[in-house]
Design an enzyme around this catalytic site. Sequence first.
Site, short mmCIF file in Angstrom:
data_model
loop_
_atom_site.label_atom_id
_atom_site.label_comp_id
_atom_site.label_asym_id
_atom_site.label_seq_id
_atom_site.Cartn_x
_atom_site.Cartn_y
_atom_site.Cartn_z
N ASP A 104 0.81 -1.23 0.00
CA ASP A 104 0.00 0.00 0.00
C ASP A 104 0.84 1.27 0.00
O ASP A 104 0.32 2.35 0.26
CB ASP A 104 -0.98 0.01 1.18
CG ASP A 104 -0.28 0.02 2.53
OD1 ASP A 104 0.95 -0.22 2.57
OD2 ASP A 104 -0.95 0.27 3.55
N GLU A 105 2.14 1.16 -0.31
CA GLU A 105 2.96 2.38 -0.34
C GLU A 105 4.12 2.24 -1.31
O GLU A 105 4.61 1.15 -1.58
CB GLU A 105 3.45 2.78 1.05
CG GLU A 105 4.02 1.67 1.86
CD GLU A 105 4.41 2.06 3.28
OE1 GLU A 105 4.85 3.19 3.52
OE2 GLU A 105 4.29 1.19 4.14
#
Length: 253
Positions: A104-105
């Site tokens: 998610d990053e």
Amino acid sequence: NTEFPRAILHVDGDSFFVACELTRRPHLKGKPVVTGFERGIATAMSREAKALGIHRGMRIREIRRLYPQTAILPSDYRMYSLYAQRMYSIVRQYAKAVEEYSIDECFADLTGLAEEKGTTYEAIARAIQADLHLSLGVTFSVGLGVNKSTAKIASKWNKPAGVTVMPQGKIREFLQELAIGKVWGIGRSTTLMLGKLGVKTALDLADKDRAWIAQHCDQPVAEIYEEFQGAFVKGFDEGGDPSSIQPTRTFHP
């Protein structure tokens, strides 16, 4: 560019697993939602669930007892991975280098793009964020700094859906408000060790001299110290192999 000798962006999905689930379950928007049913513990929470006091690692059984209004969903890692791949590809349309840091990053090197495109780094960061929101239906917080450490601090500064810009001249301003334990790469034992030496905030660390750092800190903390001085020390890993989503595989039962 004196404000951004290097321009590094950190892109961070807001409650990413839950946000992905809400794109196919829009009727749950605005309600407390938790993923992690299959594991028996919460792996991600919506903003509404966090507001109730639900936290990562909390037992599903306990959530059901205390907050029966919460929707509890099984995690769909295949879907989250597809969303992650789309996120990386959108950021790559803008950036010269992208590091797929986790599911998610990611980090992106924007250095030189402001001059090339006749715009500002903040405008580029906002364009990337808007493109991600529009394409994925999921919100992201983005932070712009002169290196990875400052970009990571910036992306957490104004969640959810925030854009935070930390140019060279404003690093100290941000560090003075940040507890040392909240710094990326500084774990619990290091926080305790630094605390005993009087280092309570990120600025306390940044204000030490290099002799003190050499005497008391290991290499990862020394690298953070150098990045707090504005240097670019932590390089980019552009491997982009499936191990980039490894941090979330530990969520499997």
